[in-house]
Design a protein around this motif. Structure first.
Motif, PDB file in Angstrom:
ATOM      1  N   SER A 547       0.839  -1.210   0.000  1.00 11.83           N
ATOM      2  CA  SER A 547       0.000   0.000   0.000  1.00 11.83           C
ATOM      3  C   SER A 547       0.867   1.250   0.000  1.00 11.83           C
ATOM      4  N   VAL A 549       0.621   4.945   1.771  1.00  8.99           N
ATOM      5  CA  VAL A 549      -0.095   5.589   2.874  1.00  8.99           C
ATOM      6  C   VAL A 549       0.374   7.036   2.993  1.00  8.99           C
ATOM      7  N   THR A 578      -5.176   6.056   1.735  1.00  6.65           N
ATOM      8  CA  THR A 578      -4.418   4.810   1.628  1.00  6.65           C
ATOM      9  C   THR A 578      -4.767   4.173   0.293  1.00  6.65           C
ATOM     10  N   GLY A 620       3.262   1.143   2.879  1.00  8.86           N
ATOM     11  CA  GLY A 620       2.626   0.521   4.022  1.00  8.86           C
ATOM     12  C   GLY A 620       2.360  -0.948   3.779  1.00  8.86           C
ATOM     13  N   VAL A 623      -3.107  -4.207   2.254  1.00  9.86           N
ATOM     14  CA  VAL A 623      -4.439  -3.868   2.774  1.00  9.86           C
ATOM     15  C   VAL A 623      -5.237  -5.140   3.002  1.00  9.86           C
ATOM     16  N   ARG A 778      -8.515  -1.943   8.839  1.00 11.33           N
ATOM     17  CA  ARG A 778      -7.224  -2.061   9.506  1.00 11.33           C
ATOM     18  C   ARG A 778      -6.564  -0.682   9.562  1.00 11.33           C
ATOM     19  N   MET A 780      -3.807   1.707   9.003  1.00 14.63           N
ATOM     20  CA  MET A 780      -2.669   1.665   8.094  1.00 14.63           C
ATOM     21  C   MET A 780      -1.612   2.672   8.538  1.00 14.63           C
TER      22      MET A 780
END
Length: 938
Positions: A547, A549, A578, A620, A623, A778, A780
Motif C-alpha cells: 500500500s 499511505v 491509503t 505501508g 491492505v 485495519r 494503516m
C-alpha cells in the motif's frame, strides 16, 4: 404581485434632525458611563447614532469588496445608492490581505490593503456613504477559514484548554490577533469620520470579533480576548464607536473597557418576521445605553455543495420588508441587510462546502441584476428618507385592540414631534387580512383604520400629531415603478467543440522537506498541488509492502498514479488516503505522482486551524479485507443527554431492525427528493425531517488476531447532523461534520468476542442519521517513508494554459453535445465518463455580440461535466466546479468578457477526475434574460 415601473435614477439622502450637541458621557445601568473621543462628530445613546450633531437612522447594505471584481464596484455602489441606503458595511478578511506567512508578529511586509483603501475611498468620497468595517479576526461569512490565514495553523500550540485554539484567549492566539489589528487598524484610523473634514463621510463603526455567542468558552475568557482586541484597536488610533454582534458579554458590561463597546443583534428568523420586533425589544432592555442595531438583517441564505442553492431557500420582498418594519416597530435605529449584495467566491475562496455562487438570494443579485426584492428595499429607503430621522428618538406606544386575529402583529411608536407610526404584519402564510382596526390608547382618542394585507405582508401607517382617523394617514412603503427590461435578448451561444489535454505533470518541482505544509511554501489558497516520489524497491521489499499511505495535515484527499497507472483507494472513503499498490509497483525504479485536492478551508470547525498538504507519505503493509457493518437496530431517545442515550441503548424495548446495505444507502441518498420510494428498511428514515436523537446499535465480534493486526478502525461514511460513538457503554468520540466521514480507532474500548457499538445521532432538520456505509478497517501506517518533491501548481497553471491564449497545439479536439438542454442546477446529475487520468484540461472559445446602446445584459456559463476543479475566463479564475452540484450555472463578469465580432473569449476547465472521469458533455454561454435592464445612456 403588483406591477412596478421606473426609469430614472433617484439618489436619496436621509433627512436628519438637529440633536443636542453635548459632550457629556452617556450613563449606563452598570454605573459606567459611555465615553466618546469626538462627541461633536459621532456618539450614541439608548436611541440612535448622532453624527455631526444630527440623529441618523443607519440604513446599511452589506457589500463585500472581495467577492466582486473591482471594475464592478462602481455599478454595485450606484445601485445601493439608488435603493436609498446611507451606509455600506463590509467584513475585512485577514487571509485576503495577508495571504502569506510573515516572519514574526512584527513583520507586516506581507500585508496588502490596496483594495480595501480603494473600496473605502469610492464608498465614502464618490458615493457619500458612511462605512462600517468588521475585521474579525474571525468573520465566519462562509469565507475560507472564517478569514483566518491558513498559515496561522503553523503557530497553533500543542496544548490549549479550549475546544479550539482560534478565537480563544490563548496567549499565542491573542498575540497574532494583535498582529492583525496592528496591521489593519491604522488603515481604518485614517478613514474614520473623526479624521475627515466636517461634513465628509468615513468609517463610523468598527466591530470586534464576530458572533461570539457561538464559540464554546467561558465568559471570563471571552472578555479577556475582547479586551485584548479593544486595547489593540484603541492603541492603533480607533476612536469611533466599537461594537460586537451577538455577544452577550458586551451587553451592559461592568468591565471598564468592554462597557465602552455595544452589542448588535443578528436576525436569521426566516418567515417568523414578528420575532424581529421581539428581539429588538429584548436588546433594548438588556442594553439600554446603546441604540438597537441589527448587524445582520437576513437578506437571504447561502448555497452549499451537494445540497441547495440560495434560491431554494425562498425569501422574497415580503420577507425583506417584514424584517425591516418589525425591527423598526421594536425600536431599531440601525439596519444592515446581510447580504444586500452577495457576490461570488472567485478562485475558491468560499469556506469548505460552499458553492462558487454567494448570490445569497440578496436584493442585488450576484450578476448585478435587480428585481422585486430590490424594489422592496428601495421603497423602505424612500420611507426612511422621509421618516428615519423622526424614528430615531421615537418611543413605543401602549394600546389595546378588539382585533382577535392571532396572525396580525401591531406595533406603534410616536416621534418627538408627535408623528405616529403604526406597523402591521400579517404572519399568516396563506390568507389575506382585511378588517377595521381600533387601537385604544391611554389619554387619547382611539385610532381607527382599515387594514388590508396580503399573506406575510407588512406596512406602516403614518399619522400626524393627534390624528385618530386612519383614513387621513399615509401608508408606506410605496409601490415602485417596474424595472424596464429590453424586449430583445441575444441568443445563447452553444459551444460545439472543445480541446482536451490531460495534465502532463511538467510542473516546477522542488524537493520537499519532512512535515512541511503547503502554507510554509507560500500556498495559502485552495489550489491544486502536486507531489512526486521516485524510489527503488528490491524483490524482498516488493513482497513486504502492499500500500501507499499518506499522513495529511488536514482532511483533504489525494489521487495518485503509480508508474503511470491510477492506483485504487483502499477504501470507498474519499478522505482515506491509503492506496493499494499491489500489481502497480515493481522491483527497481518506481514513480508515484499525486494530485492534492484542497477542498476548502473550514470556517468554524476543526479543520479551520489545521495546515494543508501532505505531512508525509510512504509504503505501508498490504491492505486487509474490509468488513461492512450492516446489521443495526435503531430507536428514538428521549434527548441527546448521555444519560438518556445510555438508557435507550440498554433497554430492549422498541427497537427497529435495519440493514445498512448498498440498497438502503442508495435509498438514503434520495432523502430530499420528493416522490421517490422509501428504502426497504423504514427504520433507516427514523430521523428524516425530525429534530430528535436516535440511537443506532450493532455488535462486532473481534478475534485476538484482528486486534493484533490493527483492524480496529471504525468508519462511518456520513453522520448527519451530529454523532456520539459509544463502545461497550464507554464514550469514544463525537463528530459534527456531516460532509466528512467519521473514523475512530476503538482499540482501547474493545475485547475479544462480542462488542456493542452504539452511535447516537442528533438531527436538527431535513435528512438525518447514519446515511452512508459503516465499515471496519485495519489501521494503516507508513512503514517505509519516501522522499518527495512538490509542485505548488499544476503544469496547466505553470505553463499558462489558463490564460486567454487560444493556442491548442497538441490538444485533442472533441465534439460536445449540442442537442440536449443543460440543467442550471441539480445534485448528482453529472455525466458518466471513464476514470482514465488524474486531471484533465479543456478549452473552449466563443464570441458575444455588443449590447445595444442603453441595454445592459449579464452573462452566465451553463456546464454539464463530471470532475471537480476550477474554471478560468480569459485568464480570470471564476470559481470551483463541483460535479455533485447543485450549482451548474456560473456568473461571467462583464468586465472579464470580450464583446464584438472577432473578439474571442477563452474558457478553460481544469478538472480532477472522479469515478465518473472528467467528461465535458456540454457548454453554453447564455444571457441572464430575466435580469437584463434598460439603462440611461451617458
Amino acid at each position: 404581485m403588483k406591477k412596478h415601473f421606473y426609469i430614472f435614477l433617484i439618489l436619496l439622502t436621509f433627512s436628519q434632525v438637529k440633536a443636542n450637541n453635548t459632550s457629556e458621557p452617556v450613563s449606563t445601568t452598570s454605573g459606567i458611563s459611555k465615553q466618546f473621543s469626538h462627541p461633536d462628530r459621532i456618539r450614541y445613546d439608548g436611541h440612535c447614532m448622532t453624527i455631526e450633531g444630527k440623529d441618523v437612522f443607519i440604513y446599511s447594505a452589506a457589500f463585500h469588496y472581495f467577492r466582486c471584481p473591482k471594475a464592478l464596484w462602481r455599478d454595485r455602489f450606484r445601485k445601493i445608492k439608488k435603493a436609498g441606503f446611507n451606509t455600506v458595511e463590509t467584513y475585512v478578511p485577514w487571509n485576503w490581505h495577508e495571504m502569506n506567512m510573515p516572519k514574526n508578529v512584527n513583520d507586516f511586509s506581507k500585508c496588502d490593503f490596496s483594495d480595501l483603501k480603494a473600496w473605502l475611498k469610492m464608498a465614502q468620497e464618490e458615493f457619500g456613504f458612511y462605512t462600517i468595517v468588521r475585521p474579525g479576526p474571525f468573520i465566519c461569512a462562509e469565507w475560507a477559514g472564517g478569514a483566518h490565514p491558513r498559515w496561522l495553523g503553523k503557530f497553533c500550540p500543542d496544548k490549549y484548554e479550549t475546544s479550539f485554539w482560534l478565537r480563544s484567549d490563548n496567549p499565542e492566539y491573542i498575540k497574532w490577533s494583535k498582529h492583525w489589528y496592528d496591521a489593519v487598524c491604522p488603515i481604518f484610523a485614517s478613514e474614520q469620520i473623526t479624521n475627515k473634514p466636517k461634513g465628509g463621510k468615513g468609517i463610523i463603526l468598527v466591530q470586534l470579533e464576530n458572533e461570539y455567542i457561538y464559540f464554546d468558552m467561558a465568559s471570563e475568557g471571552k472578555i479577556r480576548y475582547l479586551k485584548a482586541l479593544y486595547q489593540a484597536a484603541k492603541s492603533n488610533g480607533i476612536n469611533v464607536p466599537l461594537f460586537t454582534c451577538v455577544t452577550p458579554e458586551a451587553r451592559d458590561c461592568k468591565d471598564p473597557q468592554i462597557s465602552q463597546v455595544f452589542d448588535m443583534d443578528n436576525q436569521y428568523i426566516w418567515w417568523n418576521m414578528q420575532e424581529s420586533k421581539n428581539r429588538i425589544e429584548d436588546l433594548k432592555r438588556q442594553q439600554p445605553d446603546a441604540p438597537a442595531f441589527v448587524c445582520e438583517l437576513q437578506g437571504g441564505w447561502f448555497s452549499t455543495v451537494g445540497r441547495s442553492l440560495s434560491e431554494d431557500n425562498y425569501l422574497d420582498g415580503r420577507h425583506a420588508r417584514g424584517m425591516a418594519l418589525m425591527a423598526m416597530a421594536g425600536g431599531a435605529t440601525g439596519l444592515n441587510y446581510y447580504m444586500f449584495f452577495g457576490g461570488t467566491h472567485f478562485a475558491g475562496w468560499g469556506a469548505r462546502t460552499m458553492t462558487t455562487s454567494y448570490d445569497y438570494g440578496a436584493a442585488l443579485k450576484e450578476n448585478g441584476g435587480t428585481g422585486e426584492k430590490f424594489l422592496t428595499t428601495k421603497a423602505i429607503g424612500e420611507f426612511l428618507a422621509i421618516h428615519g430621522s423622526r424614528l430615531t428618538r421615537s418611543v413605543p406606544v401602549g394600546f389595546s385592540t378588539d382585533n382577535t386575529s392571532k396572525d396580525l402583529i401591531i406595533g406603534m411608536r410616536r416621534a418627538t414631534d408627535g408623528t405616529q407610526y403604526i406597523f402591521v404584519l400579517n404572519k399568516d402564510k396563506k390568507a389575506t387580512f382585511s378588517d377595521e382596526i381600533n387601537l385604544k390608547l391611554t389619554n387619547q382618542q382611539p385610532i381607527r383604520f382599515r387594514c388590508e394585507l396580503g399573506a406575510l405582508d407588512s406596512k406602516v401607517l403614518v399619522l400626524n400629531t393627534g390624528e385618530t382617523n386612519g383614513s387621513k394617514g399615509e401608508w408606506f412603503p410605496k409601490e415602485q415603478n417596474e424595472i424596464l427590461r429590453p424586449k430583445k435578448i441575444p441568443a445563447s451561444v452553444r459551444i460545439t467543440t472543445a480541446y482536451k489535454q490531460n495534465e502532463t505533470f511538467k510542473a516546477r518541482w522542488t524537493p520537499l522537506g519532512s512535515a512541511v505544509s503547503l502554507p510554509e511554501l507560500g500556498v495559502n489558497d485552495c489550489r491544486y498541488s502536486l507531489y512526486k516520489s521516485k524510489f527503488n524497491l528490491t524483490v524482498e521489499e516488493l513482497k513486504k509492502y502492499g500500500s501507499i499511505v499518506f499522513d495529511m495535515f488536514t482532511g483533504d484527499p489525494m489521487y495518485i498514479q503509480i508508474n503511470g497507472k491510477i492506483a485504487p483507494r483502499a477504501s470507498i472513503n474519499e478522505f482515506d488516503n491509503t492506496f493499494i499498490s499491489k500489481g502497480l509497483l515493481h522491483a527497481g525504479t518506481n514513480e508515484i505522482v499525486a494530485v492534492y485536492e484542497n477542498q476548502g478551508h473550514a470556517h468554524g470547525y476543526r479543520p479551520m486551524e489545521e495546515l494543508s498538504g501532505m505531512r508525509n507519505g510512504g509504503l505501508g503493509p498490504e491492505v486487509e479485507s474490509i468488513t461492512p457493518v450492516e446489521q443495526w437496530k435503531v430507536k428514538l431517545a428521549a434527548s441527546d443527554n448521555e444519560k438518556d442515550i445510555l438508557k435507550a441503548s440498554t433497554n430492549e424495548d422498541n427497537w427497529e431492525k435495519m440493514m445498512l446495505d448498498d440498497e438502503t444507502v442508495a435509498g438514503l441518498a434520495t432523502l430530499q427528493i420528493a416522490g421517490l420510494a422509501k428504502p426497504k428498511w423504514p427504520a433507516a428514515w427514523i430521523l428524516q425531517g425530525k429534530n430528535a436523537t436516535a440511537v443506532y446499535r450493532s455488535q462486532i465480534n473481534f478475534t485476538p488476531e484482528m486486534i493484533k493486526n490493527g483492524k480496529t478502525m471504525l468508519e462511518f461514511g456520513c453522520i448527519d447532523d451530529r454523532g456520539v460513538l459509544y463502545v461497550n457503554g464507554k464514550l469514544v468520540a463525537s463528530h459534527d461534520e456531516w460532509d466528512k466521514p467519521f473514523i475512530a480507532n476503538i482499540v482501547d474500548f474493545i475485547k475479544p468476542g462480542a462488542n456493542q457499538i452504539v452511535m447516537a445521532v442528533t438531527n436538527s432538520n431535513g435528512s438525518g442519521g447514519i446515511l452512508k456505509p459503516v465499515r471496519l478497517l485495519r489501521q494503516m501506517k507508513i512503514e517505509k517513508p519516501l522522499k518527495w518533491e512538490v509542485a505548488k501548481d499544476l503544469s496547466g497553471v505553470t505553463n499558462g494554459w489558463i490564460t486567454g491564449c487560444s493556442n491548442t497545439k497538441g490538444w485533442e479536439k472533441i465534439a460536445l453535445d449540442t442537442v440536449n438542454s443543460i440543467p442550471r442546477k441539480g445534485n448528482n446529475i453529472q455525466p458518466k465518463g471513464i476514470y482514465d487520468a488524474l486531471f484533465t484540461w479543456y478549452k473552449v472559445e466563443f464570441e458575444l455580440p455588443e449590447s445595444e446602446n442603453g441595454v445592459w445584459i449579464p452573462w452566465r456559463l451553463l456546464i454539464n461535466a463530471s470532475g471537480n476543479g476550477y474554471m478560468w475566463l480569459n485568464g480570470h479564475n471564476i470559481g470551483r466546479h463541483w460535479e455533485v452540484g447543485p450549482q451548474r450555472e456560473f456568473y461571467l463578469p462583464e468586465c472579464w468578457l470580450n464583446f464584438g465580432k472577432g473578439k474571442k473569449n477563452v474558457l478553460v476547465f481544469g478538472l480532477r477526475q472522479s469515478a465518473n472521469g472528467a467528461k465535458l458533455k456540454s457548454v453554453e454561454i447564455a444571457p441572464y434574460a430575466n435580469d437584463a435592464e434598460m439603462r440611461e445612456t451617458k
